[in-house]
Enzyme design. Structure first.
Site, PDB file in Angstrom:
ATOM      1  N   ASP A   1       0.848  -1.196   0.000  1.00 29.83           N
ATOM      2  CA  ASP A   1       0.000   0.000   0.000  1.00 29.83           C
ATOM      3  C   ASP A   1       0.878   1.237   0.000  1.00 29.83           C
ATOM      4  O   ASP A   1       1.969   1.231   0.580  1.00 29.83           O
ATOM      5  CB  ASP A   1      -0.911   0.009   1.228  1.00 29.83           C
ATOM      6  CG  ASP A   1      -1.986  -1.071   1.170  1.00 29.83           C
ATOM      7  OD1 ASP A   1      -2.464  -1.376   0.065  1.00 29.83           O
ATOM      8  OD2 ASP A   1      -2.347  -1.595   2.236  1.00 29.83           O
TER       9      ASP A   1
ATOM     10  N   ASP B   1      -6.916  -1.480  -4.872  1.00 31.65           N
ATOM     11  CA  ASP B   1      -8.025  -1.217  -3.955  1.00 31.65           C
ATOM     12  C   ASP B   1      -8.965  -0.157  -4.542  1.00 31.65           C
ATOM     13  O   ASP B   1     -10.191  -0.265  -4.442  1.00 31.65           O
ATOM     14  CB  ASP B   1      -7.510  -0.723  -2.601  1.00 31.65           C
ATOM     15  CG  ASP B   1      -6.618  -1.724  -1.901  1.00 31.65           C
ATOM     16  OD1 ASP B   1      -6.778  -2.943  -2.132  1.00 31.65           O
ATOM     17  OD2 ASP B   1      -5.758  -1.287  -1.116  1.00 31.65           O
TER      18      ASP B   1
END
Length: 168
Positions: free
Chosen positions: A125, A143
């Site tokens: 991330d 995402d």
């Protein structure tokens, strides 16, 4: 009245979108994993948006992050099952054009995160949104694509008549 099948080109576009999302996601993760130290934060828009490098061994919001490793196989199996179902329905022409786009976004994002789980044991991330002392959990392009795809699915569901036939 029989339903019109989406054209072959519309279905190919959905798979091309999935491939583009997957490629962009993997490229961005390679970039951030190679150019940032774990936990490093670089402000982009002060007071709102940072780039950072974080690893998530769990699912959304670090769900099951401390489960000991078995969760990566569960999440991989779920991603493959959902992606396979979506791909099958896109290929068979069972979705509306909007649903094809949604499916392409979700497939690309899901497979992008599965690759991370299987290769690294965690998802990479790098996008961090915040306001003062409040921080939204870090996320990535996969995402983002999954969330946009899910939103398009919800929008598409409101466009369907009560008898289940698609509106063209």
């Amino acid at each position: 009245m029989p339903l019109a099948r989406p054209s072959l080109s519309a279905r190919v576009v959905a798979f091309a979108l999935a491939l583009a999302v997957f490629g962009l996601d993997q490229w961005s993760k390679l970039y951030f994993n190679g150019h940032y130290q774990y936990g490093e934060v670089r402000p982009v828009i002060d007071g709102f948006f940072n780039f950072t490098l974080l690893y998530n061994p769990g699912a959304a919001f670090s769900f099951l992050a401390d489960a000991g490793g078995w969760q990566k196989y569960l999440f991989a199996a779920l991603a493959f099952a959902v992606s396979g179902w979506l791909a099958w329905n896109i290929a068979r022409g069972r979705f509306s054009p909007l649903m094809n786009w949604a499916g392409g976004l979700i497939i690309g994002g899901a497979i992008g995160n599965v690759v991370d789980r299987l290769i690294h044991g965690h998802v990479i991330d790098f996008i961090q949104l915040y306001c003062r002392d409040w921080y939204y959990p870090a996320f990535n392009l996969a995402d983002t694509a999954i969330c946009i795809g899910a939103l398009l699915m919800v929008i598409d569901s409101f466009r369907q008549p009560a008898d289940g036939r698609r509106q063209e």
